[in-house]
Design an enzyme around this catalytic site. Sequence first.
Site, PDB file in Angstrom:
ATOM      1  N   SER A  84      -4.590 -10.581  -1.904  1.00 28.26           N
ATOM      2  CA  SER A  84      -4.902 -11.796  -2.657  1.00 28.26           C
ATOM      3  C   SER A  84      -3.671 -12.299  -3.393  1.00 28.26           C
ATOM      4  CB  SER A  84      -6.039 -11.536  -3.641  1.00 28.26           C
ATOM      5  OG  SER A  84      -7.195 -11.169  -2.925  1.00 28.26           O
ATOM      6  N   CYS A 134       9.146  22.000  -7.926  1.00 28.11           N
ATOM      7  CA  CYS A 134      10.347  22.063  -7.098  1.00 28.11           C
ATOM      8  C   CYS A 134      10.659  23.519  -6.734  1.00 28.11           C
ATOM      9  CB  CYS A 134      11.518  21.445  -7.858  1.00 28.11           C
ATOM     10  SG  CYS A 134      13.067  21.492  -6.978  1.00 28.11           S
ATOM     11  N   CYS A 172      16.083  17.706 -10.398  1.00 27.13           N
ATOM     12  CA  CYS A 172      17.262  17.781  -9.502  1.00 27.13           C
ATOM     13  C   CYS A 172      17.184  16.780  -8.355  1.00 27.13           C
ATOM     14  CB  CYS A 172      17.440  19.201  -8.969  1.00 27.13           C
ATOM     15  SG  CYS A 172      16.220  19.665  -7.713  1.00 27.13           S
ATOM     16  N   ASN A 200       0.828  -1.209   0.000  1.00 29.91           N
ATOM     17  CA  ASN A 200       0.000   0.000   0.000  1.00 29.91           C
ATOM     18  C   ASN A 200       0.862   1.257   0.000  1.00 29.91           C
ATOM     19  OD1 ASN A 200      -2.091  -1.790   0.171  1.00 29.91           O
ATOM     20  ND2 ASN A 200      -2.344  -1.572   2.381  1.00 29.91           N
ATOM     21  N   ILE A 201       0.305   2.319  -0.556  1.00 29.28           N
ATOM     22  CA  ILE A 201       1.049   3.584  -0.662  1.00 29.28           C
ATOM     23  C   ILE A 201       0.443   4.643   0.260  1.00 29.28           C
ATOM     24  CG2 ILE A 201       1.818   3.133  -3.030  1.00 29.28           C
ATOM     25  CD1 ILE A 201      -0.467   5.017  -3.988  1.00 29.28           C
ATOM     26  N   HIS A 211       5.845  -0.571  -2.855  1.00 29.55           N
ATOM     27  CA  HIS A 211       5.315   0.174  -4.005  1.00 29.55           C
ATOM     28  C   HIS A 211       5.460   1.689  -3.808  1.00 29.55           C
ATOM     29  CE1 HIS A 211       2.587  -3.426  -5.319  1.00 29.55           C
ATOM     30  NE2 HIS A 211       3.869  -3.650  -5.487  1.00 29.55           N
TER      31      HIS A 211
END
Length: 258
Positions: free
Chosen positions: A202, A160, A138, A110-111, A127
């Site tokens: 799963s 950035c 950069c 999971n993120i 992940h």
Amino acid sequence: MTRISAEITNTLTLAVDLIKKSHYTVALTGAGISTPSGIPDFRSPGIGLWTRFQPMEVASLSAFRHNPEQFYKWLHPLAVQMHMAQPNPAHLALAKLQDAGYISTIITQNIDGLHTRAGAKNVLEVHGSLDTLTCTNCYQQYSSTTIIEDYIEHCTIPHCQVCGSILKPDVILYEEQLPIKTWLEAEEACKLCELMLVCGTSLEVMPSAKLPIQALDHGAQLIIINNADTFMDIRAAAIIRADVAEILPQISNEVINA
Ligand SMILES: [Zn+2]
């Protein structure tokens, strides 16, 4: 009282016993542990984002490079859900087991960062994570806390502060390699562990699905807690076919307090 069948109760006792006896336990978690927090399994057919968009057209590295605006538009509802989500009893139970010394490492597909928010340590996010972003030019890294409010509210594309280039969230897109250092640490933990607790996955997403095989091949035992069948069920010492948010707190209570 929750309704739990006798069959599950027996397997639960076995699982508790295995966890207590193991000297090195690794938990492997997937989308199913975050669905009780309101985050849809966005890979599941019929649910959400993957059905409305062709993933390769928006969530691949080349798509991001070609059209970052479209990518950030696509990501927006998911980012909103993850930003609002709170750890659920399954995340908390794993953190508690870890705190009590029963789990060493948590490997997650999971993120959403919910394991860390639940207080877990040593979480390997194979992940990647939405918690940080990196400049595409950069490589300056930013915490999402400084950017997220603006993005959530106005869908502002983050740039950035050093060089002005577009930032990319540190999540693994299609066509991208898994983060090598994290992945090697995950493989190492699987080779060393005596027990692997597979929770809410799963095991359909490669290469993470290979991790339980590595654990088994190095002599570990497997407990699988998932709502649906997995291809590793046949090799598991215990299978609990139930909701992780219901079962993990029970396991944690019995392991720690009994
Ligand atoms: Zn930059």
